[in-house]
Design a protein around this motif. Structure first.
Motif, mmCIF file in Angstrom:
data_model
loop_
_atom_site.group_PDB
_atom_site.id
_atom_site.type_symbol
_atom_site.label_atom_id
_atom_site.label_comp_id
_atom_site.label_asym_id
_atom_site.label_seq_id
_atom_site.Cartn_x
_atom_site.Cartn_y
_atom_site.Cartn_z
ATOM 1 N N UNK A 274 -13.279 0.996 22.054
ATOM 2 C CA UNK A 274 -12.840 1.066 20.830
ATOM 3 C C UNK A 274 -12.107 2.379 20.684
ATOM 4 N N UNK A 275 -11.124 2.763 20.307
ATOM 5 C CA UNK A 275 -10.364 4.042 20.453
ATOM 6 C C UNK A 275 -9.830 4.358 18.983
ATOM 7 N N UNK A 276 -9.871 3.544 18.004
ATOM 8 C CA UNK A 276 -9.494 4.032 16.608
ATOM 9 C C UNK A 276 -10.653 4.332 15.899
ATOM 10 N N UNK A 277 -10.742 5.380 15.610
ATOM 11 C CA UNK A 277 -11.572 5.987 14.474
ATOM 12 C C UNK A 277 -11.899 5.373 13.309
ATOM 13 N N UNK A 278 -10.945 4.751 12.674
ATOM 14 C CA UNK A 278 -10.896 4.097 11.363
ATOM 15 C C UNK A 278 -11.594 2.801 11.481
ATOM 16 N N UNK A 279 -11.096 1.885 12.788
ATOM 17 C CA UNK A 279 -11.712 0.714 12.823
ATOM 18 C C UNK A 279 -13.343 0.909 13.381
ATOM 19 N N UNK A 280 -13.556 2.086 13.940
ATOM 20 C CA UNK A 280 -14.821 2.282 14.467
ATOM 21 C C UNK A 280 -15.902 2.633 13.192
ATOM 22 N N UNK A 281 -15.326 3.421 12.255
ATOM 23 C CA UNK A 281 -16.099 3.845 11.284
ATOM 24 C C UNK A 281 -16.407 2.672 10.220
ATOM 25 N N UNK A 282 -15.373 1.587 10.131
ATOM 26 C CA UNK A 282 -15.990 0.678 9.459
ATOM 27 C C UNK A 282 -16.762 -0.435 9.883
ATOM 28 N N UNK A 283 -16.555 -0.472 10.810
ATOM 29 C CA UNK A 283 -17.681 -1.354 11.695
ATOM 30 C C UNK A 283 -19.050 -0.643 11.778
ATOM 31 N N UNK A 284 -19.196 0.641 12.116
ATOM 32 C CA UNK A 284 -20.615 1.060 12.095
ATOM 33 C C UNK A 284 -21.266 1.437 10.862
ATOM 34 N N UNK A 285 -20.360 1.879 9.778
ATOM 35 C CA UNK A 285 -21.123 1.999 8.315
ATOM 36 C C UNK A 285 -22.171 1.019 8.003
ATOM 37 N N UNK A 286 -21.754 -0.251 7.845
ATOM 38 C CA UNK A 286 -22.921 -1.098 7.518
ATOM 39 C C UNK A 286 -24.100 -1.303 8.528
ATOM 40 N N UNK A 287 -24.147 -0.870 9.560
ATOM 41 C CA UNK A 287 -25.094 -1.186 10.641
ATOM 42 C C UNK A 287 -26.078 -0.124 10.624
ATOM 43 N N UNK A 288 -27.288 -0.507 11.119
ATOM 44 C CA UNK A 288 -28.500 0.211 11.451
ATOM 45 C C UNK A 288 -28.313 0.933 12.617
ATOM 46 N N UNK A 289 -28.497 2.421 12.813
ATOM 47 C CA UNK A 289 -28.354 2.886 13.790
ATOM 48 C C UNK A 289 -29.611 3.220 14.608
ATOM 49 N N UNK A 290 -29.710 2.965 15.935
ATOM 50 C CA UNK A 290 -31.068 3.110 16.631
ATOM 51 C C UNK A 290 -31.115 4.437 17.146
ATOM 52 N N UNK A 291 -32.052 5.288 17.065
ATOM 53 C CA UNK A 291 -32.128 6.523 17.643
ATOM 54 C C UNK A 291 -32.199 6.601 19.263
ATOM 55 N N UNK A 292 -31.385 7.321 19.785
ATOM 56 C CA UNK A 292 -31.521 7.185 21.371
ATOM 57 C C UNK A 292 -32.747 7.807 21.785
ATOM 58 N N UNK A 293 -33.136 7.262 22.990
ATOM 59 C CA UNK A 293 -34.630 7.469 23.516
ATOM 60 C C UNK A 293 -34.620 8.621 24.222
ATOM 61 N N UNK A 294 -33.259 9.321 24.782
ATOM 62 C CA UNK A 294 -33.107 10.487 25.512
ATOM 63 C C UNK A 294 -32.611 11.513 24.902
#
Length: 194
Positions: free
Chosen positions: A174-194
């Protein structure tokens, strides 16, 4: 085998409870029970064991802090680094844990819909995704190579595609920041383990 033992035990308990409940309901109604309760119990038990075995190895990832999520949503990599974002969408297999590895190091395990973000050094990298538990035997893992430049945001969307013999993980950049932002906002972010 030992990682599937809880699934087998859960299936047996489900079989006994559902078969017993069916026998009780039929006998209470004055109907002949015959083998029907045993068939119902067997089906429920096998189905329960199968689902639980698919989820073996799936764990609840640690949610990122609000600050970590906001930094990812602002697309701010650390100075001199690139930002890698991997997110998972779709209904198929959404409860099964998909391990995300960067250069053979575990980054996070994602259910759907979830995402993770990590700063990576500039240069070539290999991103791999695959399932755990019995789901791993039913799904083909995938490997995606990419080159990251300093300050760049590299984002991949992972979804499941059903196959005749094996399912596969489809990966889309996914290259579009607008599309990416809309998809990610409602999601839960999982903290990276590394």
């Amino acid at each position: 085998m030992s990682k599937y033992l809880p699934a087998i035990v859960t299936g047996l308990v489900a079989a006994l409870l559902s078969g017993g409940l069916m026998a009780f309901m039929l006998s209470s109604a004055g109907a002949e029970t015959g083998l029907f309760p045993a068939w119902v119990g067997g089906f429920v038990g096998m189905f329960t064991a199968y689902i639980m075995a698919n989820l073996a190895g799936t764990r609840l990832g640690k949610a990122a802090t609000p600050e970590q999520k906001q930094a990812a949503l602002d697309f701010r990599p650390e100075p001199g680094q690139a930002l890698l974002i991997v997110f998972r969408e779709g209904f198929v297999g959404k409860a099964a844990g998909m391990e995300v590895k960067l250069d053979d190091r575990l980054v996070a395990q994602l259910k759907s819909p979830r995402f993770t973000a990590i700063s990576v050094a500039p240069g070539g990298h290999q991103l791999s995704m695959g399932f755990v538990g019995l789901a791993a035997k039913q799904n083909k893992p995938t490997v995606e190579g990419f080159i990251a430049a300093p300050g760049e945001v590299v984002a991949f969307r992972a979804t499941m595609a059903m196959g005749a013999l094996k399912n596969r993980i489809e990966v889309e950049r996914i290259d579009s920041h607008e599309t990416l932002s809309l998809r990610l906002k409602p999601m839960i972010m999982i903290a990276p383990e590394i």
